[in-house]
Design an enzyme around this catalytic site. Structure first.
Site, PDB file in Angstrom:
ATOM      1  N   ILE A 149       6.917  -2.526   7.532  1.00 36.73           N
ATOM      2  CA  ILE A 149       7.036  -1.056   7.574  1.00 36.73           C
ATOM      3  C   ILE A 149       7.558  -0.441   6.288  1.00 36.73           C
ATOM      4  O   ILE A 149       8.740  -1.034   5.905  1.00 36.73           O
ATOM      5  CB  ILE A 149       7.732  -0.556   8.824  1.00 36.73           C
ATOM      6  CG1 ILE A 149       6.876  -1.258  10.118  1.00 36.73           C
ATOM      7  CG2 ILE A 149       7.733   0.896   8.985  1.00 36.73           C
ATOM      8  CD1 ILE A 149       8.115  -1.257  11.313  1.00 36.73           C
ATOM      9  N   LYS A 150       6.800   0.371   5.422  1.00 37.71           N
ATOM     10  CA  LYS A 150       7.292   0.964   4.363  1.00 37.71           C
ATOM     11  C   LYS A 150       7.820   2.383   4.476  1.00 37.71           C
ATOM     12  O   LYS A 150       7.035   3.182   5.112  1.00 37.71           O
ATOM     13  CB  LYS A 150       6.323   0.904   3.183  1.00 37.71           C
ATOM     14  CG  LYS A 150       6.542   1.147   1.889  1.00 37.71           C
ATOM     15  CD  LYS A 150       5.424   0.790   0.980  1.00 37.71           C
ATOM     16  CE  LYS A 150       5.931   1.137  -0.359  1.00 37.71           C
ATOM     17  NZ  LYS A 150       4.396   1.066  -1.334  1.00 37.71           N
ATOM     18  N   VAL A 151       8.881   2.814   4.236  1.00 38.12           N
ATOM     19  CA  VAL A 151       9.631   4.066   4.580  1.00 38.12           C
ATOM     20  C   VAL A 151      10.215   4.537   3.054  1.00 38.12           C
ATOM     21  O   VAL A 151      10.801   3.627   2.376  1.00 38.12           O
ATOM     22  CB  VAL A 151      10.770   3.941   5.717  1.00 38.12           C
ATOM     23  CG1 VAL A 151      10.134   3.697   7.118  1.00 38.12           C
ATOM     24  CG2 VAL A 151      12.048   3.181   5.371  1.00 38.12           C
ATOM     25  N   ALA A 205       3.033  -1.417   4.756  1.00 39.43           N
ATOM     26  CA  ALA A 205       2.360  -0.068   5.229  1.00 39.43           C
ATOM     27  C   ALA A 205       3.123   1.024   5.422  1.00 39.43           C
ATOM     28  O   ALA A 205       4.057   0.967   6.060  1.00 39.43           O
ATOM     29  CB  ALA A 205       1.439  -0.670   6.497  1.00 39.43           C
ATOM     30  N   THR A 216       0.775  -1.281   0.150  1.00 39.88           N
ATOM     31  CA  THR A 216      -0.070  -0.093  -0.035  1.00 39.88           C
ATOM     32  C   THR A 216       0.963   1.038  -0.008  1.00 39.88           C
ATOM     33  O   THR A 216       2.103   1.248   0.251  1.00 39.88           O
ATOM     34  CB  THR A 216      -0.887   0.230   0.880  1.00 39.88           C
ATOM     35  OG1 THR A 216      -0.002   0.236   2.426  1.00 39.88           O
ATOM     36  CG2 THR A 216      -1.604  -1.032   1.304  1.00 39.88           C
TER      37      THR A 216
END
Length: 185
Positions: A59-61, A33, A4
């Site tokens: 976790i998307k950074v 996310a 996402t």
């Protein structure tokens, strides 16, 4: 899995965290996310909150200096991190060095500005193979089936695409003709 981003989440009605919970329940695999904070401290805080939603959350950074710092801390905590908005092999190399579980090179966006996006995937694969990094390449901004094929040939571990592109992987006119002949016979 599913990935996402804030733009996609903004198009959905409802609480993003509840939507992520629903996605995790349906998919049962990795769900990236993305944080919306832009500073390392905020990304770390938000990343930990996202990871608490479900065990499937990755976790998307973004690849920024702060994103790299956040990735290092979150990965050291034992969280899987997807470093997104990768547009160069050195960005992917740095992300792997700080413990990223995934990197997301955006091949379609590179193609759109006159570069060959798949060259980036090949370069990342070579670097990761040279150094034995376990970081997976998640080829992003896939626009058509040829991108999927080229990503697989280049050694990408994952491709993320819209559902319409996925459907095109199943369709082939010769399959339809062959099936029609078989059924008539």
């Amino acid at each position: 899995g599913v990935t996402t981003n804030p733009s996609l989440m903004a198009k959905e009605a409802g609480d993003p965290r509840q939507i992520l919970k629903q996605i995790c329940k349906i998919v049962g695999g990795p769900v990236s996310a993305e944080v919306v904070a832009t500073d390392a401290e905020g990304m770390i805080r938000e990343g930990r909150e996202l990871a608490a939603i479900d065990k499937h959350i990755v976790i998307k950074v973004p690849f920024t200096k702060d994103g790299v710092q956040a990735c290092k801390v979150l990965a050291a905590d034992g969280h899987r991190v997807n470093v997104t908005l990768i547009f160069s092999p050195t960005q992917a190399w740095l992300a792997a060095k700080v413990g990223a579980a995934y990197v997301s090179p955006f091949v379609g966006r590179l193609d759109a500005v006159g570069h060959t996006g798949m060259d980036l995937v090949r370069q990342i694969r070579t670097i990761y193979d040279n150094y034995g990094y376990p970081t997976q390449i998640l080829t992003a901004a896939v626009r058509h089936p040829e991108h999927v094929l080229q990503a697989a040939l280049a050694g990408s571990d994952v491709c993320t695409m819209f559902f319409d592109t996925l459907k095109l992987l199943y369709d082939h006119p010769l399959t339809d003709v062959g099936l029609d002949i078989f059924l008539k016979d």
